[in-house]
Write a protein that holds these residues in place. Structure first.
Motif, PDB file in Angstrom:
ATOM      1  N   LYS A  12       7.101  20.722  66.530  1.00 52.94           N
ATOM      2  CA  LYS A  12       6.058  20.027  67.278  1.00 52.94           C
ATOM      3  C   LYS A  12       4.720  20.545  66.780  1.00 52.94           C
ATOM      4  N   GLN A  48       0.476  20.832  66.875  1.00 53.90           N
ATOM      5  CA  GLN A  48      -0.747  20.712  67.661  1.00 53.90           C
ATOM      6  C   GLN A  48      -1.843  20.261  66.699  1.00 53.90           C
ATOM      7  N   GLU A  92      -0.676  16.997  70.993  1.00 57.18           N
ATOM      8  CA  GLU A  92       0.634  17.450  70.510  1.00 57.18           C
ATOM      9  C   GLU A  92       1.448  16.260  70.009  1.00 57.18           C
TER      10      GLU A  92
END
Lengths: 153, 100
Positions: free
Chosen positions: A124, A126, A131
């Motif tokens: 994931k 940022q 996100e």
């Protein structure tokens, strides 16, 4: 065979040195994956790696076992980090030791290609836009697929 | 205990309990990471369980839709919709993996 899933960083030099004990080893091929600062056109400030504890170790052990069936190799080390990582951080380490470079190079690439498509890790990112989960790439499936039906050389 | 003993044992049990796990994007969209579930007797494969979960509606219906690239593991090995499941199994649903 040494397989680790960990949050801590690793020392490539120390890992390679630890593989040098066997006098029959003539080659060690090694791959290190790093966090990039740009992915799919966005600046990545931080990456979080999630995994499936239990299955991850099992899947990696299975991939390494397959590589040992295909090539005459002597030792394999795999380290994959999880948790929060930043650009330039090391994510993954694969090293293969054998008598000669051919099988070491091939097995190292095979292990990475299978790891990308079979081991249960998810990234994931940022980014300035928030996100987002990283999508799987068709090119990774193609890279793993090319080993099917191909004999070890 | 051999496999036939195991099958008899499972047949005696009224409910077959399974553990269902969800990871990554799926875990967030479905709002949970794990649950224990009593398998209805007609649900015998991982694909049938996915169909059953979809009937919960909302995010379950969209996230587990047939067109979505959902991966399944049974007892921590990659599986397919045809993989048989039964009491005591651990079944995980997750998106295509993106490690390395």
């Amino acid at each position: 065979m040494n397989i680790r899933v960990q949050t801590e960083d690793f020392d490539v030099g120390a890992e390679l040195a630890a593989m040098r004990g066997d006098r029959a080893i003539g080659a060690i091929a090694c791959f290190v994956g790093l966090v990039r600062d740009v992915n799919d056109g966005s600046v990545v400030a931080e990456l979080t790696l999630e995994h499936y504890p239990g299955m991850t170790e099992k899947a990696l052990a299975d991939i390494v076992a397959q590589s040992k069936e295909r090539w005459d190799i002597m030792d394999v080390r795999v380290i994959h980090r999880v948790g929060r990582l930043h650009p330039t951080d090391q994510i993954v380490f694969v090293a293969v030791a054998g008598a000669h470079r051919g099988e070491a190079f091939a097995a190292c690439e095979f292990i990475m290609d299978y790891l990308k498509t079979q081991a249960p890790f998810w990234k994931k990112e940022q980014t300035p836009g928030g996100e987002r989960w990283v999508d799987a790439r068709a090119s990774d499936d193609a890279a793993a697929q090319r080993w099917h039906g191909r004999e070890a050389s | 205990m051999d496999s036939s003993d195991l099958e008899k044992g499972l047949a005696r049990a009224n409910t077959a309990l399974v553990t269902v796990l969800y990871f990554a994007r799926l875990r967030e969209a479905l709002g949970r990471d794990a649950e224990e579930l009593a398998l209805p007797s007609e649900v015998r494969t991982a694909g049938a369980l996915r169909d059953l979960l979809r009937t919960r509606g909302g995010a379950w219906e969209t996230e587990l839709a047939a067109a979505k690239p959902v991966r399944i593991a049974v007892n921590q090995s990659m599986a397919s919709g045809n993989t048989p499941i039964g009491g005591g199994d651990e079944i995980a649903f997750f998106p295509p993996v993106t490690g390395g």
